[in-house]
Design a protein around this motif. Structure first.
Motif, short mmCIF file in Angstrom:
data_model
loop_
_atom_site.label_atom_id
_atom_site.label_comp_id
_atom_site.label_asym_id
_atom_site.label_seq_id
_atom_site.Cartn_x
_atom_site.Cartn_y
_atom_site.Cartn_z
N CYS A 219 20.28 4.19 21.71
CA CYS A 219 21.34 4.84 20.94
C CYS A 219 20.85 5.11 19.52
CB CYS A 219 22.60 3.98 20.91
SG CYS A 219 23.34 3.70 22.54
N PRO A 220 20.21 6.25 19.29
CA PRO A 220 19.72 6.60 17.96
C PRO A 220 20.85 7.10 17.06
CG PRO A 220 18.56 7.80 19.72
CD PRO A 220 19.82 7.23 20.30
N PRO A 221 20.59 7.24 15.77
CA PRO A 221 21.56 7.89 14.89
C PRO A 221 21.77 9.36 15.30
CG PRO A 221 19.91 6.69 13.61
CD PRO A 221 19.42 6.73 15.03
N PHE A 222 22.89 9.93 14.91
CA PHE A 222 23.24 11.29 15.30
C PHE A 222 22.11 12.32 15.11
CE2 PHE A 222 27.89 10.13 14.39
CZ PHE A 222 28.20 9.99 15.74
N PRO A 223 21.40 12.34 13.95
CA PRO A 223 20.42 13.43 13.75
C PRO A 223 19.29 13.43 14.76
CG PRO A 223 20.95 12.37 11.66
CD PRO A 223 21.52 11.51 12.74
N TYR A 224 19.07 12.31 15.46
CA TYR A 224 17.91 12.20 16.34
C TYR A 224 18.29 12.20 17.82
CZ TYR A 224 16.23 10.78 11.79
OH TYR A 224 15.96 10.75 10.45
N LEU A 225 19.56 12.46 18.12
CA LEU A 225 19.99 12.44 19.52
C LEU A 225 19.30 13.54 20.33
CD1 LEU A 225 23.81 11.72 19.16
CD2 LEU A 225 22.07 10.19 20.11
N ALA A 226 19.29 14.75 19.82
CA ALA A 226 18.67 15.85 20.57
C ALA A 226 17.18 15.60 20.75
CB ALA A 226 18.92 17.17 19.86
N GLN A 227 16.52 15.08 19.72
CA GLN A 227 15.10 14.75 19.83
C GLN A 227 14.88 13.71 20.93
OE1 GLN A 227 13.44 12.81 16.40
NE2 GLN A 227 11.32 12.97 17.13
N ALA A 228 15.72 12.69 20.96
CA ALA A 228 15.59 11.64 21.96
C ALA A 228 15.81 12.18 23.37
CB ALA A 228 16.56 10.50 21.67
N VAL A 229 16.84 13.01 23.52
CA VAL A 229 17.12 13.59 24.84
C VAL A 229 15.92 14.41 25.31
CG1 VAL A 229 18.54 15.28 26.06
CG2 VAL A 229 19.62 13.58 24.59
N GLY A 230 15.33 15.18 24.42
CA GLY A 230 14.17 15.99 24.78
C GLY A 230 12.97 15.15 25.17
N LEU A 231 12.69 14.12 24.39
CA LEU A 231 11.52 13.29 24.65
C LEU A 231 11.68 12.46 25.92
CD1 LEU A 231 10.65 12.05 21.04
CD2 LEU A 231 9.28 13.58 22.47
N LEU A 232 12.91 12.13 26.26
CA LEU A 232 13.16 11.27 27.42
C LEU A 232 13.50 12.04 28.68
CD1 LEU A 232 15.15 8.43 25.63
CD2 LEU A 232 12.77 8.36 26.42
N ALA A 233 13.48 13.36 28.60
CA ALA A 233 13.75 14.18 29.79
C ALA A 233 12.77 13.83 30.90
CB ALA A 233 13.65 15.66 29.43
N GLY A 234 13.29 13.66 32.10
CA GLY A 234 12.44 13.33 33.23
C GLY A 234 12.15 11.86 33.38
N THR A 235 12.69 11.03 32.49
CA THR A 235 12.53 9.59 32.59
C THR A 235 13.86 8.97 33.03
OG1 THR A 235 13.25 8.92 30.36
CG2 THR A 235 10.98 9.75 30.59
N ASP A 236 13.84 7.68 33.27
CA ASP A 236 15.06 6.97 33.64
C ASP A 236 15.76 6.34 32.43
OD1 ASP A 236 14.78 7.52 36.37
OD2 ASP A 236 13.47 5.80 36.67
N ILE A 237 15.26 6.61 31.23
CA ILE A 237 15.86 6.04 30.02
C ILE A 237 17.01 6.93 29.56
CG2 ILE A 237 15.47 5.29 27.65
CD1 ILE A 237 12.50 4.94 28.36
N GLY A 238 18.19 6.36 29.46
CA GLY A 238 19.36 7.12 29.03
C GLY A 238 19.49 7.15 27.52
N VAL A 239 20.31 8.07 27.05
CA VAL A 239 20.55 8.23 25.61
C VAL A 239 22.04 8.11 25.34
CG1 VAL A 239 20.36 9.76 23.61
CG2 VAL A 239 18.53 9.71 25.32
N GLY A 240 22.36 7.37 24.30
CA GLY A 240 23.75 7.23 23.89
C GLY A 240 23.90 7.39 22.39
N ALA A 241 25.13 7.61 21.94
CA ALA A 241 25.44 7.69 20.52
C ALA A 241 26.08 6.38 20.07
CB ALA A 241 26.37 8.86 20.25
N GLN A 242 26.21 6.23 18.77
CA GLN A 242 26.73 4.99 18.22
C GLN A 242 28.21 5.05 17.87
OE1 GLN A 242 24.24 3.80 14.91
NE2 GLN A 242 22.38 4.38 15.99
#
Length: 247
Positions: free
Chosen positions: A41-64
């Motif tokens: 769960c990164p800060p808001f400004p880095y959510l899209a970056q995290a989603v992009g970098l983790l695409a195709g993996t099993d690691i999910g992304v959440g907001a705070q």
């Protein structure tokens, strides 16, 4: 639940470079977390970056955090619809720092929980007591009231298969940690209060979880994983915690 879940709450830390480095390290070490659900769960400004970098993996992304409203003239707010749009799966609601530093009461937290579910997000509901409340012996009453706010607004089914993080406020950022027995006792209380038939919530422990205490917490019957703060900012420490969840 069939497997443990470990979620990293990065709080207000990071930069584009740090996010990239941390996520690449997590991907490189993903074998250490095999069989464990993992999310960050990164800060808001880095959510899209995290989603992009983790695409195709099993690691999910959440907001705070999220707003109750879906859209409108609410300067500085971010809606659940926006979070879902950028690819978030989870969102933390009711973290103790939101409750204590920003005055979010349980009624507001319940509205945020409802807003998250309406957008298809999985809310991670945080509950927990202050040190004075534990010393007064009112832990269960405090936690029950926090849970009941969501139950009253959303209905009994809302928490039966939910993600709930028990975070004793006195153990967050203090270096203190509840003993495994203390954590288990509160987790068992939560499960008993909200489980309905075959549906049972996933219960995470949050409160200064580190590689050296994670295993003792995760072996407890009603501890289904962890909501990890500071240790989630170090890839090796976070992966070590994920490894502890495998055993």
């Amino acid at each position: 639940m069939s497997r443990k879940l470990v979620v990293g709450n990065w709080k207000m830390h990071g930069s584009r470079a740090q996010v990239g480095e941390l996520l690449e390290a997590l991907k490189a070490g993903s074998a250490r977390a095999q069989g464990v659900g993992v999310a960050v769960c990164p800060p808001f400004p880095y959510l899209a970056q995290a989603v992009g970098l983790l695409a195709g993996t099993d690691i999910g992304v959440g907001a705070q955090n999220l707003a109750v409203e879906t859209a409108g003239a609410y300067t500085g707010e971010v809606s659940g619809e926006m979070l879902a749009d950028v690819g978030c799966r989870y969102v933390i609601v009711g973290h103790s720092e939101r409750r204590t530093l920003y005055g979010e009461d349980s009624a507001l937290v319940a509205r945020k929980y409802k807003a998250a579910t309406e957008q298809g997000l999985v809310p991670i509901l945080c509950v927990g007591e202050q040190l004075s409340e534990r010393e007064a012996g009112t832990t269960e009453q405090v936690v029950a009231a926090q849970l009941d706010a969501v139950l009253d607004l959303c209905g009994e089914a809302a928490l039966a298969s939910a993600l709930i993080a028990y975070e004793p406020v006195w153990a967050i950022g203090t270096g203190k940690v509840a003993t495994p027995e203390q954590a288990q006792a509160v987790h068992a209380f939560i499960r008993g209060r909200v489980a309905r038939g075959a549906d049972t919530p996933t219960l995470l422990y949050g409160g200064s979880v580190k590689p050296d205490n994670a295993a003792g917490l995760f072996v407890q019957q009603d501890v289904d994983g962890g909501l990890i703060g500071g240790a989630s900012l170090d890839a090796d420490h976070f992966l070590a915690i994920c490894e502890a969840a495998r055993s």
